[in-house]
Design a protein around this motif. Structure first.
Motif, PDB file in Angstrom:
ATOM      1  N   ILE A   1       0.844  -1.182   0.000  1.00  0.00           N
ATOM      2  CA  ILE A   1       0.000   0.000   0.000  1.00  0.00           C
ATOM      3  C   ILE A   1       0.883   1.237   0.000  1.00  0.00           C
ATOM      4  N   ARG A   2       0.554   2.180  -0.859  1.00  0.00           N
ATOM      5  CA  ARG A   2       1.293   3.432  -0.980  1.00  0.00           C
ATOM      6  C   ARG A   2       0.554   4.535  -0.231  1.00  0.00           C
ATOM      7  N   THR A   3       1.240   5.214   0.673  1.00  0.00           N
ATOM      8  CA  THR A   3       0.673   6.321   1.433  1.00  0.00           C
ATOM      9  C   THR A   3       1.697   7.449   1.491  1.00  0.00           C
ATOM     10  N   ASP A   4       1.257   8.582   2.045  1.00  0.00           N
ATOM     11  CA  ASP A   4       2.210   9.644   2.339  1.00  0.00           C
ATOM     12  C   ASP A   4       2.708   9.462   3.780  1.00  0.00           C
ATOM     13  N   HIS A   5       3.360  10.476   4.298  1.00  0.00           N
ATOM     14  CA  HIS A   5       3.918  10.375   5.646  1.00  0.00           C
ATOM     15  C   HIS A   5       2.990  10.986   6.695  1.00  0.00           C
ATOM     16  N   GLY A   6       1.685  10.946   6.435  1.00  0.00           N
ATOM     17  CA  GLY A   6       0.730  11.455   7.406  1.00  0.00           C
ATOM     18  C   GLY A   6       0.753  10.658   8.692  1.00  0.00           C
ATOM     19  N   SER A   7       0.361  11.315   9.772  1.00  0.00           N
ATOM     20  CA  SER A   7       0.416  10.667  11.089  1.00  0.00           C
ATOM     21  C   SER A   7      -0.526   9.470  11.187  1.00  0.00           C
ATOM     22  N   ILE A   8      -1.643   9.486  10.434  1.00  0.00           N
ATOM     23  CA  ILE A   8      -2.578   8.359  10.532  1.00  0.00           C
ATOM     24  C   ILE A   8      -1.997   7.106   9.895  1.00  0.00           C
ATOM     25  N   PHE A   9      -1.122   7.274   8.907  1.00  0.00           N
ATOM     26  CA  PHE A   9      -0.514   6.112   8.244  1.00  0.00           C
ATOM     27  C   PHE A   9       0.785   5.678   8.925  1.00  0.00           C
ATOM     28  N   MET A  10       1.412   6.586   9.660  1.00  0.00           N
ATOM     29  CA  MET A  10       2.636   6.244  10.384  1.00  0.00           C
ATOM     30  C   MET A  10       2.350   5.842  11.830  1.00  0.00           C
ATOM     31  N   SER A  11       1.071   5.795  12.208  1.00  0.00           N
ATOM     32  CA  SER A  11       0.717   5.463  13.590  1.00  0.00           C
ATOM     33  C   SER A  11       1.012   3.997  13.889  1.00  0.00           C
ATOM     34  N   ALA A  12       1.209   3.694  15.162  1.00  0.00           N
ATOM     35  CA  ALA A  12       1.501   2.322  15.580  1.00  0.00           C
ATOM     36  C   ALA A  12       0.322   1.401  15.300  1.00  0.00           C
ATOM     37  N   HIS A  13      -0.909   1.918  15.449  1.00  0.00           N
ATOM     38  CA  HIS A  13      -2.087   1.082  15.212  1.00  0.00           C
ATOM     39  C   HIS A  13      -2.163   0.651  13.748  1.00  0.00           C
ATOM     40  N   PHE A  14      -1.988   1.588  12.822  1.00  0.00           N
ATOM     41  CA  PHE A  14      -2.118   1.258  11.405  1.00  0.00           C
ATOM     42  C   PHE A  14      -0.966   0.351  10.947  1.00  0.00           C
ATOM     43  N   LYS A  15       0.240   0.640  11.417  1.00  0.00           N
ATOM     44  CA  LYS A  15       1.377  -0.217  11.047  1.00  0.00           C
ATOM     45  C   LYS A  15       1.207  -1.625  11.611  1.00  0.00           C
ATOM     46  N   GLY A  16       0.678  -1.730  12.830  1.00  0.00           N
ATOM     47  CA  GLY A  16       0.441  -3.042  13.394  1.00  0.00           C
ATOM     48  C   GLY A  16      -0.611  -3.821  12.636  1.00  0.00           C
ATOM     49  N   LEU A  17      -1.634  -3.120  12.146  1.00  0.00           N
ATOM     50  CA  LEU A  17      -2.674  -3.773  11.351  1.00  0.00           C
ATOM     51  C   LEU A  17      -2.098  -4.296  10.038  1.00  0.00           C
ATOM     52  N   LEU A  18      -1.263  -3.502   9.388  1.00  0.00           N
ATOM     53  CA  LEU A  18      -0.629  -3.952   8.148  1.00  0.00           C
ATOM     54  C   LEU A  18       0.285  -5.147   8.416  1.00  0.00           C
ATOM     55  N   ARG A  19       0.976  -5.135   9.529  1.00  0.00           N
ATOM     56  CA  ARG A  19       1.865  -6.243   9.859  1.00  0.00           C
ATOM     57  C   ARG A  19       1.068  -7.524  10.097  1.00  0.00           C
ATOM     58  N   ASP A  20      -0.096  -7.413  10.742  1.00  0.00           N
ATOM     59  CA  ASP A  20      -0.917  -8.594  11.000  1.00  0.00           C
ATOM     60  C   ASP A  20      -1.462  -9.196   9.707  1.00  0.00           C
ATOM     61  N   PHE A  21      -1.802  -8.353   8.729  1.00  0.00           N
ATOM     62  CA  PHE A  21      -2.334  -8.836   7.456  1.00  0.00           C
ATOM     63  C   PHE A  21      -1.248  -9.123   6.430  1.00  0.00           C
ATOM     64  N   GLY A  22       0.010  -8.861   6.751  1.00  0.00           N
ATOM     65  CA  GLY A  22       1.093  -9.116   5.817  1.00  0.00           C
ATOM     66  C   GLY A  22       1.136  -8.151   4.653  1.00  0.00           C
ATOM     67  N   VAL A  23       0.781  -6.888   4.911  1.00  0.00           N
ATOM     68  CA  VAL A  23       0.763  -5.870   3.869  1.00  0.00           C
ATOM     69  C   VAL A  23       1.987  -4.978   4.035  1.00  0.00           C
ATOM     70  N   SER A  24       2.721  -4.769   2.947  1.00  0.00           N
ATOM     71  CA  SER A  24       3.908  -3.920   2.986  1.00  0.00           C
ATOM     72  C   SER A  24       3.500  -2.452   2.861  1.00  0.00           C
ATOM     73  N   LEU A  25       4.094  -1.611   3.675  1.00  0.00           N
ATOM     74  CA  LEU A  25       3.827  -0.171   3.637  1.00  0.00           C
ATOM     75  C   LEU A  25       4.909   0.506   2.812  1.00  0.00           C
ATOM     76  N   TRP A  26       4.482   1.261   1.794  1.00  0.00           N
ATOM     77  CA  TRP A  26       5.411   1.967   0.905  1.00  0.00           C
ATOM     78  C   TRP A  26       5.148   3.465   1.015  1.00  0.00           C
ATOM     79  N   PRO A  27       5.748   4.150   1.971  1.00  0.00           N
ATOM     80  CA  PRO A  27       5.556   5.604   2.048  1.00  0.00           C
ATOM     81  C   PRO A  27       6.194   6.294   0.845  1.00  0.00           C
ATOM     82  N   SER A  28       5.584   7.376   0.418  1.00  0.00           N
ATOM     83  CA  SER A  28       6.134   8.149  -0.696  1.00  0.00           C
ATOM     84  C   SER A  28       7.491   8.723  -0.312  1.00  0.00           C
ATOM     85  N   ARG A  29       8.364   8.850  -1.311  1.00  0.00           N
ATOM     86  CA  ARG A  29       9.657   9.462  -1.060  1.00  0.00           C
ATOM     87  C   ARG A  29       9.489  10.940  -0.723  1.00  0.00           C
TER      88      ARG A  29
END
Length: 268
Positions: free
Chosen positions: A160-188
């Motif tokens: 999933i591609r996101t920006d560096h917003g706080s909602i996408f960099m939060s521990a809750h959202f990152k933990g959810l992606l980790r549980d589902f095996g989804v890679s986080l691709w923040p924009s450069r």
């Protein structure tokens, strides 16, 4: 140190880098910024973003208007909107996680005469199908009419591609992606074109936002507190979400996309 030469040197550096620390950072970012989108495009790659809606909605409890944000997930390879939510600003990581759940859940929208339903669950994700559940039946739908069932597919993304917003960099959202095996691709940093697909959708959805009461314009100066004069009652947040979901299913998904063509089969 000679005073005159020191002032000349500082003046030269200010002219080259800018007079304020923010300008210094911008000059540094521009050196490593990109001018083309990232080439990471595959069937299970999606893009996600949240933006301020250019419409005010009505709070029936407090009897006042307020601003909301729109969070959406788009399939990069097909340009299909997999999920869309309207939330009070500012959205947090929990609401971003609920939007991700909507993307993995298939939905449908039925049109019967002048009655249009909201998005509703259309079975379970394909990855969870088992003999315990009845097989899904795809309803036939022709593009000549709006009548019938319009499907919004479900997809379990691998990245999933996101920006560096706080909602996408939060521990809750990152933990959810980790549980589902989804890679986080923040924009450069400095590469706004990395998430160009969802950014382009915000331009498309303006066609829907400008047609409903409560639209206050796209200018930053018009996004503050102001009195909205409308011929009809301003929508609530739930009504605006329902309206935008209908726009996605009945307008956006039915329109051909110029960037998705197979050579020799442009009209199919």
């Amino acid at each position: 140190v000679p005073e005159r030469l020191s002032k000349e040197y500082l003046s030269w550096r200010y002219a080259a880098c800018g007079s304020r620390p923010r300008a210094h950072r911008s000059a540094k970012v521009r050196k490593r910024s990109a001018h083309q989108p990232s080439p990471v495009v595959h069937p299970s790659h999606v893009a996600m973003d949240s933006t301020r809606a250019d419409n005010l909605v009505w709070d029936e409890l407090r009897q006042t208007s307020y601003s909301v944000e729109i969070t959406a997930i788009i399939s990069v390879s097909t340009r299909v909107i997999l999920a869309l939510r309207v939330t009070p600003r500012s959205a947090n990581g929990i609401e971003a996680g609920l939007c991700l759940y909507d993307a993995m859940r298939p939905f449908s929208l039925r049109v019967e005469g002048t009655k249009v339903d909201d998005w509703r669950w259309a079975g379970i994700p394909r990855s969870l199908e088992s003999p315990l559940f009845l097989p899904r039946e795809l309803a036939a739908h022709t593009h000549e009419t709006l009548q019938g069932v319009h499907h919004v597919p479900g997809l379990r993304p691998s990245s999933i591609r996101t920006d560096h917003g706080s909602i996408f960099m939060s521990a809750h959202f990152k933990g959810l992606l980790r549980d589902f095996g989804v890679s986080l691709w923040p924009s450069r940093v400095g590469a706004s074109t990395d998430n160009a697909h969802i950014e382009r959708f915000w331009e498309t959805i303006q066609r829907a936002l400008q047609q409903v009461p409560g639209y206050k314009g796209r200018s930053v100066s018009e996004r503050g507190r102001r009195v909205i004069t409308a011929d009809q009652p301003v929508m609530t947040a739930l009504e605006l979400e329902t309206y935008l979901r209908r726009f996605v299913a009945l307008d956006y998904h039915r329109a051909p996309h110029d960037g998705l063509k197979i050579p020799g089969l442009e009209h199919h």
